[in-house]
Design a protein around this motif. Structure first.
Motif, PDB file in Angstrom:
ATOM      1  N   HIS A   1     -11.489  -1.609 -18.016  1.00  0.00           N
ATOM      2  CA  HIS A   1     -12.134  -2.098 -16.805  1.00  0.00           C
ATOM      3  C   HIS A   1     -11.135  -2.874 -16.382  1.00  0.00           C
ATOM      4  O   HIS A   1     -11.127  -4.075 -15.680  1.00  0.00           O
ATOM      5  N   ASP A   2      -9.957  -2.110 -15.882  1.00  0.00           N
ATOM      6  CA  ASP A   2      -9.007  -2.896 -15.077  1.00  0.00           C
ATOM      7  C   ASP A   2      -8.420  -2.021 -14.009  1.00  0.00           C
ATOM      8  O   ASP A   2      -7.261  -2.154 -13.566  1.00  0.00           O
ATOM      9  N   ALA A   3      -9.296  -1.272 -13.230  1.00  0.00           N
ATOM     10  CA  ALA A   3      -8.773  -0.439 -12.142  1.00  0.00           C
ATOM     11  C   ALA A   3      -8.667  -1.421 -11.073  1.00  0.00           C
ATOM     12  O   ALA A   3      -9.457  -2.422 -10.838  1.00  0.00           O
ATOM     13  N   LEU A   4      -7.613  -1.003 -10.306  1.00  0.00           N
ATOM     14  CA  LEU A   4      -7.368  -1.848  -9.055  1.00  0.00           C
ATOM     15  C   LEU A   4      -7.723  -1.180  -7.884  1.00  0.00           C
ATOM     16  O   LEU A   4      -7.509   0.202  -7.558  1.00  0.00           O
ATOM     17  N   VAL A   5      -8.683  -1.734  -6.993  1.00  0.00           N
ATOM     18  CA  VAL A   5      -9.157  -1.277  -5.819  1.00  0.00           C
ATOM     19  C   VAL A   5      -8.748  -2.014  -4.481  1.00  0.00           C
ATOM     20  O   VAL A   5      -8.253  -3.284  -4.602  1.00  0.00           O
ATOM     21  N   PHE A   6      -9.016  -1.370  -3.317  1.00  0.00           N
ATOM     22  CA  PHE A   6      -8.378  -2.196  -2.088  1.00  0.00           C
ATOM     23  C   PHE A   6      -9.689  -2.197  -1.193  1.00  0.00           C
ATOM     24  O   PHE A   6     -10.511  -1.238  -1.104  1.00  0.00           O
ATOM     25  N   ALA A   7      -9.741  -3.289  -0.170  1.00  0.00           N
ATOM     26  CA  ALA A   7     -10.731  -3.365   0.654  1.00  0.00           C
ATOM     27  C   ALA A   7     -10.220  -3.997   1.763  1.00  0.00           C
ATOM     28  O   ALA A   7      -9.053  -4.973   1.652  1.00  0.00           O
ATOM     29  N   PRO A   8     -10.400  -3.632   3.181  1.00  0.00           N
ATOM     30  CA  PRO A   8      -9.666  -4.214   4.294  1.00  0.00           C
ATOM     31  C   PRO A   8      -9.723  -5.797   4.221  1.00  0.00           C
ATOM     32  O   PRO A   8     -10.788  -6.272   3.815  1.00  0.00           O
ATOM     33  N   GLY A   9      -8.748  -6.571   4.581  1.00  0.00           N
ATOM     34  CA  GLY A   9      -8.859  -7.789   4.505  1.00  0.00           C
ATOM     35  C   GLY A   9      -7.913  -8.465   3.502  1.00  0.00           C
ATOM     36  O   GLY A   9      -7.314  -9.704   3.721  1.00  0.00           O
ATOM     37  N   LEU A  10      -7.212  -7.544   2.678  1.00  0.00           N
ATOM     38  CA  LEU A  10      -6.292  -7.940   1.601  1.00  0.00           C
ATOM     39  C   LEU A  10      -4.616  -7.900   2.407  1.00  0.00           C
ATOM     40  O   LEU A  10      -4.748  -7.187   3.130  1.00  0.00           O
ATOM     41  N   ARG A  11      -4.027  -8.914   1.774  1.00  0.00           N
ATOM     42  CA  ARG A  11      -2.763  -8.776   2.459  1.00  0.00           C
ATOM     43  C   ARG A  11      -1.883  -7.641   1.895  1.00  0.00           C
ATOM     44  O   ARG A  11      -2.357  -6.951   0.939  1.00  0.00           O
ATOM     45  N   GLU A  12      -0.725  -7.517   2.377  1.00  0.00           N
ATOM     46  CA  GLU A  12      -0.124  -6.289   2.314  1.00  0.00           C
ATOM     47  C   GLU A  12       0.397  -6.234   0.558  1.00  0.00           C
ATOM     48  O   GLU A  12       0.827  -7.174  -0.020  1.00  0.00           O
ATOM     49  N   PHE A  13       0.351  -5.241   0.053  1.00  0.00           N
ATOM     50  CA  PHE A  13       0.501  -4.745  -1.450  1.00  0.00           C
ATOM     51  C   PHE A  13      -0.348  -5.657  -2.311  1.00  0.00           C
ATOM     52  O   PHE A  13      -0.213  -5.788  -3.391  1.00  0.00           O
TER      53      PHE A  13
ATOM     54  N   GLY B   1       2.760   9.309  -1.308  1.00  0.00           N
ATOM     55  CA  GLY B   1       2.085   8.699  -0.392  1.00  0.00           C
ATOM     56  C   GLY B   1       0.646   8.492  -0.709  1.00  0.00           C
ATOM     57  O   GLY B   1      -0.019   9.456  -1.511  1.00  0.00           O
ATOM     58  N   SER B   2      -0.098   7.834   0.160  1.00  0.00           N
ATOM     59  CA  SER B   2      -1.777   7.758   0.008  1.00  0.00           C
ATOM     60  C   SER B   2      -2.414   7.362   1.415  1.00  0.00           C
ATOM     61  O   SER B   2      -1.703   6.886   2.108  1.00  0.00           O
ATOM     62  N   TRP B   3      -3.677   7.194   1.088  1.00  0.00           N
ATOM     63  CA  TRP B   3      -4.503   6.850   2.419  1.00  0.00           C
ATOM     64  C   TRP B   3      -4.132   5.258   2.730  1.00  0.00           C
ATOM     65  O   TRP B   3      -4.148   4.868   3.737  1.00  0.00           O
ATOM     66  N   TRP B   4      -3.693   4.542   1.552  1.00  0.00           N
ATOM     67  CA  TRP B   4      -3.395   3.320   1.902  1.00  0.00           C
ATOM     68  C   TRP B   4      -2.145   3.273   2.592  1.00  0.00           C
ATOM     69  O   TRP B   4      -1.821   2.142   3.194  1.00  0.00           O
TER      70      TRP B   4
ATOM     71  N   HIS C   1      -3.110  -4.466   6.770  1.00  0.00           N
ATOM     72  CA  HIS C   1      -4.378  -3.975   6.196  1.00  0.00           C
ATOM     73  C   HIS C   1      -5.477  -5.232   6.289  1.00  0.00           C
ATOM     74  O   HIS C   1      -6.369  -5.208   5.299  1.00  0.00           O
ATOM     75  N   LEU C   2      -5.345  -6.039   7.246  1.00  0.00           N
ATOM     76  CA  LEU C   2      -6.196  -6.981   7.350  1.00  0.00           C
ATOM     77  C   LEU C   2      -7.521  -6.499   7.938  1.00  0.00           C
ATOM     78  O   LEU C   2      -8.691  -7.130   7.651  1.00  0.00           O
ATOM     79  N   GLN C   3      -7.364  -5.698   8.812  1.00  0.00           N
ATOM     80  CA  GLN C   3      -8.526  -4.885   9.424  1.00  0.00           C
ATOM     81  C   GLN C   3      -8.934  -3.553   8.897  1.00  0.00           C
ATOM     82  O   GLN C   3      -7.829  -2.851   8.667  1.00  0.00           O
ATOM     83  N   ALA C   4     -10.017  -3.019   8.896  1.00  0.00           N
ATOM     84  CA  ALA C   4     -10.357  -1.891   8.461  1.00  0.00           C
ATOM     85  C   ALA C   4      -9.689  -0.646   9.664  1.00  0.00           C
ATOM     86  O   ALA C   4      -9.792  -1.039  10.533  1.00  0.00           O
TER      87      ALA C   4
END
Length: 272
Positions: A84-96, A237-240, A183-186
């Motif tokens: 239960h430790d997966a790391l995910v991203f959502a717009p609005g998070l700071r870099e890295f 690399g990746s979509w992020w 990455h602050l905006q989608a």
């Protein structure tokens, strides 16, 4: 994505290379030989020549559909489902910056609240660890590419940083990446906020799709002989990844992560 529904066979004659590709789920033959890898003055991956035996590498990244077949056949439970430790991203998070979502796993790569993969079966599987990728490979009778094999396939006979040259201005034609200044905006300017169906962008000269962007691809092997046995490597690399942050969407850079870490931008392709 109509091409994914068709089963066809093609013989690709590319310069001195003759590569057999079968879609969907096909492989391209990389002939045995001496190849250029690495980059000038690159600390982890210096320029050099390497010799490899012939191998087949998958045209596409491993999809949710393929991973689901593995789980259905074996009952396998991924590291993210156990820990239960997966790391995910959502717009609005700071870099890295990434969020730990206890509900995220390959079935819900951005967490349960973001929905499942029912309509994303041709997207690359994510929120899996290196350990999970190896388990899939053992079941499927394939393996992960070595660091050198991945790079050779990515370069498609070139010696440049990108298989299309040295300037990354053309990257959007070949890779699902993050085009925003931060990455602050989608950013879905290329049609995708997160992953894209495999094969949505143009392939390299050997007919391999998504070698850059979409998801980081796990590889086997070590950069240094004495590195930790818990360390895994991923490439492409990746979509992020953006031009301002972790622009690893190239043929040179090598990412590092713990073998049991699960991110929503990590996946893999296979060789045999």
């Amino acid at each position: 994505m109509g091409f994914l529904k068709k089963v066809s066979t093609a013989l690709l004659v590319l310069g001195s290379y003759c590569c057999f590709a079968q879609t969907p789920g096909g492989y391209v033959l990389v002939p045995a030989g001496n190849y250029h890898v690495g980059g000038h003055r690159h600390m982890l991956n210096p320029a050099r020549r390497v010799t490899v035996d012939s191998f087949y590498i998958s045209v596409y990244e491993t999809t949710n559909r393929q991973f689901a077949a593995f789980v259905a056949a074996t009952g396998y439970i991924t590291n993210a489902e156990q820990r239960h430790d997966a790391l995910v991203f959502a717009p609005g998070l700071r870099e890295f910056e990434w969020n730990n979502d206890s509900t995220a796993c390959w079935r819900f790569p951005n967490g349960v609240s973001a929905g499942g993969i029912e309509n994303k079966m041709e997207h690359p599987v994510t929120c899996i660890s290196y350990n999970d990728a190896v388990a899939y490979c053992k079941w499927a009778g394939v393996r992960l590419p070595t660091l050198d094999e991945w790079e050779i396939a990515s370069r498609a006979g070139t010696a440049t940083t990108y298989f299309f040259g040295e300037k990354k201005a053309s990257i959007g034609r070949y890779a699902n990446i993050w085009h925003g200044k931060d990455h602050l905006q989608a950013d879905s300017s290329d049609g995708y906020l997160y992953t894209a169906p495999v094969g949505s962008f143009q392939p390299n000269a050997w007919g391999l799709y998504d070698m850059y962007g979409n998801v980081f691809e796990f590889c086997s092997g070590k950069i240094k002989p004495d590195e930790s046995p818990t360390l895994a490597h991923a490439r492409g690399g990746s979509w992020w990844c953006s031009q301002a942050s972790c622009s690893f969407f190239n043929s040179v850079d090598i990412g590092r992560v713990h073998k049991r870490a699960s991110f929503s931008n990590q996946g893999f392709r296979t060789v045999k």
